[in-house]
Design a protein around this motif. Sequence first.
Motif, PDB file in Angstrom:
ATOM      1  N   VAL A 108     -50.658 -80.093 -69.052  1.00 15.41           N
ATOM      2  CA  VAL A 108     -51.852 -79.575 -68.213  1.00 15.41           C
ATOM      3  C   VAL A 108     -53.056 -79.608 -69.046  1.00 15.41           C
ATOM      4  O   VAL A 108     -53.114 -79.169 -70.328  1.00 15.41           O
ATOM      5  CB  VAL A 108     -51.977 -78.106 -67.561  1.00 15.41           C
ATOM      6  CG1 VAL A 108     -53.144 -77.672 -66.937  1.00 15.41           C
ATOM      7  CG2 VAL A 108     -50.634 -77.705 -66.890  1.00 15.41           C
ATOM      8  N   LEU A 146     -50.973 -82.770 -64.865  1.00 16.00           N
ATOM      9  CA  LEU A 146     -52.006 -82.119 -64.034  1.00 16.00           C
ATOM     10  C   LEU A 146     -53.400 -81.813 -65.054  1.00 16.00           C
ATOM     11  O   LEU A 146     -53.508 -81.642 -66.191  1.00 16.00           O
ATOM     12  CB  LEU A 146     -51.728 -80.605 -63.701  1.00 16.00           C
ATOM     13  CG  LEU A 146     -50.694 -80.386 -62.675  1.00 16.00           C
ATOM     14  CD1 LEU A 146     -49.821 -79.277 -62.446  1.00 16.00           C
ATOM     15  CD2 LEU A 146     -51.284 -80.681 -61.028  1.00 16.00           C
ATOM     16  N   CYS A 179     -57.120 -79.443 -64.770  1.00 16.11           N
ATOM     17  CA  CYS A 179     -57.968 -78.418 -64.266  1.00 16.11           C
ATOM     18  C   CYS A 179     -59.258 -78.159 -64.741  1.00 16.11           C
ATOM     19  O   CYS A 179     -59.569 -78.812 -65.742  1.00 16.11           O
ATOM     20  CB  CYS A 179     -56.794 -77.152 -64.716  1.00 16.11           C
ATOM     21  SG  CYS A 179     -57.078 -76.774 -66.419  1.00 16.11           S
ATOM     22  N   ASN A 238     -60.381 -73.712 -61.503  1.00 13.22           N
ATOM     23  CA  ASN A 238     -59.059 -73.650 -60.827  1.00 13.22           C
ATOM     24  C   ASN A 238     -58.029 -73.489 -61.808  1.00 13.22           C
ATOM     25  O   ASN A 238     -56.725 -73.577 -61.419  1.00 13.22           O
ATOM     26  CB  ASN A 238     -58.839 -74.864 -60.007  1.00 13.22           C
ATOM     27  CG  ASN A 238     -58.857 -76.074 -60.766  1.00 13.22           C
ATOM     28  OD1 ASN A 238     -58.869 -76.147 -62.055  1.00 13.22           O
ATOM     29  ND2 ASN A 238     -59.249 -76.990 -60.176  1.00 13.22           N
ATOM     30  N   ILE A 298     -53.895 -73.696 -60.926  1.00 11.32           N
ATOM     31  CA  ILE A 298     -52.952 -74.914 -61.250  1.00 11.32           C
ATOM     32  C   ILE A 298     -51.932 -74.287 -62.083  1.00 11.32           C
ATOM     33  O   ILE A 298     -50.763 -74.699 -61.725  1.00 11.32           O
ATOM     34  CB  ILE A 298     -53.904 -75.986 -62.250  1.00 11.32           C
ATOM     35  CG1 ILE A 298     -55.091 -76.289 -61.464  1.00 11.32           C
ATOM     36  CG2 ILE A 298     -53.066 -76.778 -62.892  1.00 11.32           C
ATOM     37  CD1 ILE A 298     -54.885 -77.205 -60.181  1.00 11.32           C
ATOM     38  N   SER A 344     -49.282 -73.104 -59.952  1.00  5.96           N
ATOM     39  CA  SER A 344     -48.515 -73.957 -58.933  1.00  5.96           C
ATOM     40  C   SER A 344     -47.465 -74.671 -59.748  1.00  5.96           C
ATOM     41  O   SER A 344     -46.606 -74.838 -59.129  1.00  5.96           O
ATOM     42  CB  SER A 344     -49.632 -75.024 -58.574  1.00  5.96           C
ATOM     43  OG  SER A 344     -49.652 -75.949 -59.456  1.00  5.96           O
ATOM     44  N   LYS A 365     -54.033 -84.789 -58.145  1.00  2.00           N
ATOM     45  CA  LYS A 365     -53.181 -83.594 -58.183  1.00  2.00           C
ATOM     46  C   LYS A 365     -53.983 -82.380 -58.075  1.00  2.00           C
ATOM     47  O   LYS A 365     -53.610 -81.341 -57.386  1.00  2.00           O
ATOM     48  CB  LYS A 365     -52.112 -83.471 -59.092  1.00  2.00           C
ATOM     49  CG  LYS A 365     -50.863 -84.591 -58.923  1.00  2.00           C
ATOM     50  CD  LYS A 365     -49.777 -84.190 -59.814  1.00  2.00           C
ATOM     51  CE  LYS A 365     -48.689 -85.429 -59.813  1.00  2.00           C
ATOM     52  NZ  LYS A 365     -47.899 -85.057 -60.906  1.00  2.00           N
ATOM     53  N   MET A 366     -54.839 -82.100 -58.981  1.00  2.00           N
ATOM     54  CA  MET A 366     -55.769 -81.116 -59.233  1.00  2.00           C
ATOM     55  C   MET A 366     -56.516 -81.024 -57.941  1.00  2.00           C
ATOM     56  O   MET A 366     -56.815 -79.877 -57.285  1.00  2.00           O
ATOM     57  CB  MET A 366     -56.919 -81.327 -60.351  1.00  2.00           C
ATOM     58  CG  MET A 366     -57.774 -80.338 -60.563  1.00  2.00           C
ATOM     59  SD  MET A 366     -58.923 -80.434 -61.532  1.00  2.00           S
ATOM     60  CE  MET A 366     -60.088 -81.756 -60.732  1.00  2.00           C
ATOM     61  N   LEU A 372     -54.731 -79.553 -55.089  1.00  2.00           N
ATOM     62  CA  LEU A 372     -54.485 -78.149 -55.264  1.00  2.00           C
ATOM     63  C   LEU A 372     -55.591 -77.515 -54.878  1.00  2.00           C
ATOM     64  O   LEU A 372     -55.567 -76.260 -54.812  1.00  2.00           O
ATOM     65  CB  LEU A 372     -54.023 -77.944 -56.506  1.00  2.00           C
ATOM     66  CG  LEU A 372     -52.462 -78.306 -56.642  1.00  2.00           C
ATOM     67  CD1 LEU A 372     -51.785 -78.272 -58.125  1.00  2.00           C
ATOM     68  CD2 LEU A 372     -51.141 -77.387 -55.889  1.00  2.00           C
ATOM     69  N   SER A 373     -56.716 -78.000 -55.066  1.00  2.00           N
ATOM     70  CA  SER A 373     -58.091 -77.155 -54.984  1.00  2.00           C
ATOM     71  C   SER A 373     -58.586 -77.203 -53.582  1.00  2.00           C
ATOM     72  O   SER A 373     -59.601 -76.659 -53.653  1.00  2.00           O
ATOM     73  CB  SER A 373     -58.967 -77.847 -56.231  1.00  2.00           C
ATOM     74  OG  SER A 373     -58.677 -77.610 -57.397  1.00  2.00           O
TER      75      SER A 373
END
Length: 298
Positions: free
Chosen positions: A98, A113, A115, A119, A123, A126, A293-294, A297-298
Amino acid sequence: MKQEKNAVILAHYYQDENIQEIADFIGDSLELAKKAQNTNEDIIVFAGVHFMAETAKILNPDKKVLLPDWEAGCSLADGCDPKDFSEFKKQYPDHVVVTYINCSAEIKAMSDLVCTSANAKKIIESIPDENKIIFAPDENLGNYLQKETKRELVLWKGSCVVHEAFSLDKLIELYNKNPTAKIAAHPESESHILKAAHFIGSTSGIINFIKTDPAAVYIVATEAGILHELSKAVPNKTLIPAPSTEDNSCACSECAFMKMNTLEKLYLCLKNESPEMLVTEELRIEALKPIEKMLQLS
């Protein structure tokens, strides 16, 4: 000229207030990434630092992305060299990677990922508990996330010079003079500053906290550029920048890289359509994956 060229100006909260005044949109890293993803204009002028313009280009391969000053870098991003990070990664082959958005496209391409400070907790949470995690490049944000998520993270030793410049002694002295104040701090700050804070959050998080909290006085521990828009939103509240260890003119912490962009450079870069951010398609595709992906997820 902006209308003629069908351009949009995106500016970070840390930009000079003259730039903030003419920007079409002002935000933190997450808000700007989302805005860059959804813009319809042909040209994006990114009044921020190098990695931000690079992220905008990754999200918009068919648009022209301009940066007013090519030398507007980032101490955090510059402190994470791709070759060194690749070797670091090899030591932890079974870890999910990450990375904080404040890094180069090469680092993003090595990540699972991405971030932002807004967030990062979401992240990390998750990722399934059984997965081990590398977090880079901000060690202070990583330490904060370990406490918040109760997850053990392998941390790259990087930091932001702006958020490491706050003086705890001066902060306590300032707080003693303003005992009703609330201290709001960015999680890139060192742990001793965060321990003193009443609120810890991203740039937008700090702004929303101060807008909605009932207190009248706030000491703000992040880059002082945030105070321009914020003071307009809360004219009846007193905003004091957290003191820096340096004896500088503003007695606050300012990002020299962010302040390299000026109104004149912004004008010239739009006029000449240069400097232009370019990213190879191969690198762009790899760096895009963890950003998408971020954003999902956000």
